[in-house]
Write a protein that holds these residues in place. Structure first.
Motif, PDB file in Angstrom:
ATOM      1  N   ASP A 204       0.861  -1.184   0.000  1.00 62.60           N
ATOM      2  CA  ASP A 204       0.000   0.000   0.000  1.00 62.60           C
ATOM      3  C   ASP A 204       0.899   1.237   0.000  1.00 62.60           C
ATOM      4  OD1 ASP A 204      -2.284   1.598   0.139  1.00 62.60           O
ATOM      5  OD2 ASP A 204      -2.694   1.167   2.245  1.00 62.60           O
ATOM      6  N   ARG A 205       0.322   2.387   0.191  1.00 67.41           N
ATOM      7  CA  ARG A 205       1.003   3.666   0.387  1.00 67.41           C
ATOM      8  C   ARG A 205       2.032   3.918  -0.729  1.00 67.41           C
ATOM      9  NH1 ARG A 205       3.169   4.514   6.424  1.00 67.41           N
ATOM     10  NH2 ARG A 205       5.011   3.549   5.487  1.00 67.41           N
ATOM     11  N   GLY A 206       3.286   4.140  -0.378  1.00 66.14           N
ATOM     12  CA  GLY A 206       4.287   4.492  -1.383  1.00 66.14           C
ATOM     13  C   GLY A 206       4.558   3.395  -2.393  1.00 66.14           C
ATOM     14  N   VAL A 207       4.465   2.138  -1.962  1.00 68.86           N
ATOM     15  CA  VAL A 207       4.691   1.028  -2.894  1.00 68.86           C
ATOM     16  C   VAL A 207       3.581   1.004  -3.936  1.00 68.86           C
ATOM     17  CG1 VAL A 207       4.915  -1.471  -3.132  1.00 68.86           C
ATOM     18  CG2 VAL A 207       5.903  -0.320  -1.133  1.00 68.86           C
ATOM     19  N   ALA A 208       2.330   1.150  -3.488  1.00 61.18           N
ATOM     20  CA  ALA A 208       1.202   1.177  -4.424  1.00 61.18           C
ATOM     21  C   ALA A 208       1.325   2.355  -5.391  1.00 61.18           C
ATOM     22  CB  ALA A 208      -0.109   1.259  -3.653  1.00 61.18           C
ATOM     23  N   LYS A 209       1.820   3.477  -4.912  1.00 61.06           N
ATOM     24  CA  LYS A 209       1.998   4.637  -5.784  1.00 61.06           C
ATOM     25  C   LYS A 209       2.968   4.319  -6.922  1.00 61.06           C
ATOM     26  CE  LYS A 209       3.461   9.494  -5.800  1.00 61.06           C
ATOM     27  NZ  LYS A 209       3.953  10.626  -4.970  1.00 61.06           N
ATOM     28  N   VAL A 210       4.068   3.636  -6.573  1.00 65.63           N
ATOM     29  CA  VAL A 210       5.073   3.305  -7.581  1.00 65.63           C
ATOM     30  C   VAL A 210       4.531   2.304  -8.596  1.00 65.63           C
ATOM     31  CG1 VAL A 210       7.295   2.150  -7.937  1.00 65.63           C
ATOM     32  CG2 VAL A 210       7.061   3.858  -6.128  1.00 65.63           C
ATOM     33  N   VAL A 211       3.928   1.229  -8.104  1.00 61.67           N
ATOM     34  CA  VAL A 211       3.552   0.142  -9.008  1.00 61.67           C
ATOM     35  C   VAL A 211       2.244   0.408  -9.751  1.00 61.67           C
ATOM     36  CG1 VAL A 211       4.802  -1.536  -7.608  1.00 61.67           C
ATOM     37  CG2 VAL A 211       2.355  -1.211  -7.215  1.00 61.67           C
ATOM     38  N   LYS A 212       1.340   1.225  -9.181  1.00 60.48           N
ATOM     39  CA  LYS A 212       0.053   1.474  -9.824  1.00 60.48           C
ATOM     40  C   LYS A 212      -0.020   2.857 -10.456  1.00 60.48           C
ATOM     41  CE  LYS A 212      -3.715  -0.119  -8.131  1.00 60.48           C
ATOM     42  NZ  LYS A 212      -4.896  -0.327  -7.253  1.00 60.48           N
ATOM     43  N   ASN A 457      13.222  -4.192   6.416  1.00 53.98           N
ATOM     44  CA  ASN A 457      12.271  -4.062   5.319  1.00 53.98           C
ATOM     45  C   ASN A 457      12.737  -4.829   4.088  1.00 53.98           C
ATOM     46  OD1 ASN A 457      10.405  -2.393   6.657  1.00 53.98           O
ATOM     47  ND2 ASN A 457      11.559  -0.546   6.151  1.00 53.98           N
ATOM     48  N   PHE A 458      11.777  -5.410   3.373  1.00 58.16           N
ATOM     49  CA  PHE A 458      12.066  -6.108   2.120  1.00 58.16           C
ATOM     50  C   PHE A 458      11.424  -5.355   0.949  1.00 58.16           C
ATOM     51  CE2 PHE A 458      11.466  -9.988  -0.719  1.00 58.16           C
ATOM     52  CZ  PHE A 458      12.790  -9.994  -1.130  1.00 58.16           C
ATOM     53  N   VAL A 459      10.115  -5.201   0.967  1.00 56.52           N
ATOM     54  CA  VAL A 459       9.417  -4.346   0.001  1.00 56.52           C
ATOM     55  C   VAL A 459       8.624  -3.345   0.829  1.00 56.52           C
ATOM     56  CG1 VAL A 459       7.672  -4.227  -1.805  1.00 56.52           C
ATOM     57  CG2 VAL A 459       9.289  -6.147  -1.757  1.00 56.52           C
ATOM     58  N   PHE A 460       9.156  -2.117   0.945  1.00 52.76           N
ATOM     59  CA  PHE A 460       8.543  -1.116   1.824  1.00 52.76           C
ATOM     60  C   PHE A 460       8.935   0.266   1.319  1.00 52.76           C
ATOM     61  CE2 PHE A 460       6.338  -2.486   5.678  1.00 52.76           C
ATOM     62  CZ  PHE A 460       5.838  -1.296   6.173  1.00 52.76           C
ATOM     63  N   ASP A 461       8.175   1.277   1.738  1.00 52.13           N
ATOM     64  CA  ASP A 461       8.368   2.631   1.202  1.00 52.13           C
ATOM     65  C   ASP A 461       9.081   3.576   2.154  1.00 52.13           C
ATOM     66  OD1 ASP A 461       6.409   2.952   3.127  1.00 52.13           O
ATOM     67  OD2 ASP A 461       5.000   4.034   1.838  1.00 52.13           O
ATOM     68  N   GLN A 462       9.652   3.081   3.220  1.00 49.78           N
ATOM     69  CA  GLN A 462      10.258   3.957   4.228  1.00 49.78           C
ATOM     70  C   GLN A 462      11.655   4.408   3.787  1.00 49.78           C
ATOM     71  OE1 GLN A 462       9.849   1.265   7.639  1.00 49.78           O
ATOM     72  NE2 GLN A 462       8.226   2.556   8.449  1.00 49.78           N
ATOM     73  N   ASP A 463      11.692   5.402   2.924  1.00 47.83           N
ATOM     74  CA  ASP A 463      12.976   5.864   2.386  1.00 47.83           C
ATOM     75  C   ASP A 463      13.496   7.095   3.115  1.00 47.83           C
ATOM     76  OD1 ASP A 463      11.121   7.701   1.488  1.00 47.83           O
ATOM     77  OD2 ASP A 463      11.857   7.748  -0.586  1.00 47.83           O
ATOM     78  N   TRP A 464      13.086   7.252   4.361  1.00 49.16           N
ATOM     79  CA  TRP A 464      13.458   8.452   5.108  1.00 49.16           C
ATOM     80  C   TRP A 464      14.666   8.260   6.029  1.00 49.16           C
ATOM     81  CZ3 TRP A 464      12.662   6.659   9.976  1.00 49.16           C
ATOM     82  CH2 TRP A 464      11.606   5.766  10.190  1.00 49.16           C
ATOM     83  N   SER A 465      15.316   7.085   5.975  1.00 50.74           N
ATOM     84  CA  SER A 465      16.559   6.884   6.730  1.00 50.74           C
ATOM     85  C   SER A 465      17.298   5.705   6.134  1.00 50.74           C
ATOM     86  CB  SER A 465      16.286   6.627   8.217  1.00 50.74           C
ATOM     87  OG  SER A 465      15.753   5.328   8.410  1.00 50.74           O
TER      88      SER A 465
END
Length: 525
Positions: A204-212, A457-465
């Motif tokens: 969901d969230r950032g991952v869904a934004k990228v893939v969808k 994390n493996f597939v996650f959108d937490q790119d803030w650190s």
């Protein structure tokens, strides 16, 4: 896709139990007892230095190094250079007395004139201890003596371990004529098989934004190859320095590892209900069930649903998620329509070995399943002991517990978490693979059994650190029901969704250092 169901070696092996005691009864996975016996034989072999009436046979031998080594392969010229003192990586070669001459003959090399470069010891347990003390040593041991306490190297491009292993004895080029039980090699490559285990997956969230929304597609998160860190910049929206990265090729390496594994497992950190809702922010998740196709095509066989987000879409969301996973042939554990269903293991048969995976949560007790309530299985010593007993009764040879626990954004387990981990092993589990921290956490070897507190994390959108962008993937090799090698692969997540492997001797040193620093008091080396 496998039937149901990174570069450092980290576990204690036969002859070097960290606790000096056998592992839980009823389990064949202990890596802390024995004397180098065949994984499938159940009996010890005579010391190679003792006289033996057994006829000689061509026996597979393996180059091994310290478990923390970042080396992956070696060739004859490297060994020759080490014996001649002509290279800096290896100062000496070590072998078990009685096997040394035959190993030299198998390598087609001569004993060096400098005796300090050719070291013989009494047994293989000494080899393992010496490699941990002298990280500039290379050793050669019999293949059936390899354990996770050492790092087995490939010979050129061929390996006996990992997803790229050879599976026929004749395909392994390195042998020596040694005494062996019945005049045959006791290591059988056809008995080996692999598990690849990943950390947190959220679609969901950032991952869904990228893939969808950006249109990269459901397969994109698993198309990663290799990458390196070129620097660091300040700062993210949360005021953390973050790495700058560059892809270095090998597109599809992550997918290849997962699909070639006999069993691939991860934590599915969101429901995937029919009535899903895309979230742009926040910590309530629900994924489009169509994105599960990406997991399927990537080779994921089993997911744990025992986590603090699985009921984010309510009771129906859990039921839909399980149904939608099954639609793609993916099994699940850790949540269900009621308590009994939530505690049911995912059972997989691999190469004649029955593997049970049990998922649990310790974070969101408000999502706990009840006798007539859909929810997650909650972890406690009494619960896991009863569940493992049932799994064994159902024929499980190996039991792996996948808990959701610990403190977010911390690599170190707290005292109660460590006590719970040890209780899981005492209850009869063979291995613990934890998640939730979103950072790579410590690992421990307890009574010869491995515990990973968090894979990150493996597939996650937490790119803030940097710690939330990096994780590890486990490549586990078994011979029969025995764990014989562990390869830990560090990765960095790019585009808020896609893990890419890093060189553990290069860009991967940061996350591997985090793992080792957190594990200092928990490992026997």
């Amino acid at each position: 896709m496998a039937v149901l169901a990174v570069a450092v070696i980290l576990l204690a092996g036969p002859g070097s139990s960290p606790a000096g005691s056998p592992g839980p009864s009823g389990s064949g996975l202990a890596v802390g007892s024995g004397t180098g016996s065949s994984p499938s034989s159940g009996g010890g072999s005579p010391s190679p230095s003792e006289p033996s009436a057994n006829p000689a046979a061509e026996v597979a031998i393996v180059p091994v190094v310290d478990f923390r080594s970042t080396e992956t392969s070696i060739k004859s010229a490297d060994v020759q250079a080490a014996l001649a003192g002509a290279q800096s990586r290896y100062a000496a070669v070590e072998v078990v007395a009685g096997d040394g001459e035959a190993i030299l003959a198998g390598l087609a090399l001569a004993k060096p004139a400098d005796a300090t470069r050719w070291i013989t010891v009494t047994d293989v347990a000494t080899v393992r201890k010496d490699l941990a003390k002298h990280r500039d040593r290379l050793a050669f041991i019999r293949a059936d003596q390899v354990t996770p306490a050492v790092r087995a190297l490939s010979w050129g491009t061929r390996s006996l371990f990992g997803v790229d292993r050879v599976t026929k004895a004749g395909e392994w080029p390195l042998t020596a004529r040694l005494s062996s039980g019945g005049g045959v090699d006791r290591f059988d490559p056809s008995k080996t098989w692999t598990i690849v285990a990943g950390g947190d997956v959220m679609l969901d969230r950032g991952v869904a934004k990228v893939v969808k929304i950006q249109g990269k597609g459901a397969d994109f998160p698993f198309d990663g190859g290799t990458a390196t860190i070129t620097g660091r910049t300040c700062c993210s929206a949360l005021d953390n320095p973050v790495p700058t990265t560059r892809r270095t090729g090998a597109r599809g390496a992550v997918r290849r590892l997962l699909t070639k594994a006999d069993l691939a497992v991860a934590n599915f950190e969101n429901p995937a209900p029919d009535a899903f809702r895309y979230h742009t922010q926040g910590t309530v998740f629900s994924a489009d069930p169509k994105l599960i196709a990406g997991l399927d095509r990537a080779g994921i066989d089993v997911v744990s649903l025992g986590n603090n987000h699985i009921r984010d879409a309510g009771a129906q969301g859990i039921l839909d998620t399980i149904k939608n996973l099954k639609k793609y042939g993916i099994d699940s554990t850790g949540a269900g329509a009621d308590l009994a269903a939530a505690r049911k293991p995912a059972l997989s048969e691999v190469n004649g070995i029955q593997v049970a995976i049990l998922g649990y949560d310790t974070i969101a007790k408000y999502y706990a399943a009840g006798p007539a309530k859909a929810g997650s299985a909650q972890l406690s010593p009494a619960v896991v002991r009863a569940d493992i007993k049932k799994a064994r009764a159902a024929g499980a040879d190996i039991v792996i517990v996948y808990p959701h626990w610990g403190t977010e954004y911390s690599p170190r387990p707290f005292a109660a978490q460590q006590a719970l981990a040890r209780a899981v092993i005492d209850a009869g589990a063979d291995m613990v693979i934890g998640n939730h921290a979103h950072w790579v956490g410590a690992m421990e070897v307890y009574k010869g059994r491995p515990i990973w507190y968090a894979l990150g994390n493996f597939v996650f959108d937490q790119d803030w650190s940097e710690p939330t962008m990096e994780g590890i993937t486990l490549e586990l090799t078994f011979a029969g029901d025995q764990l014989v090698q562990v390869h830990i692969r560090p990765h960095v997540i790019l585009d808020k969704s896609q893990p890419n492997f890093m060189d553990p001797a290069g860009a991967g040193k940061v996350v591997m250092g985090q793992l080792f620093d957190a594990s200092k008091s928990l490992l026997p080396w």
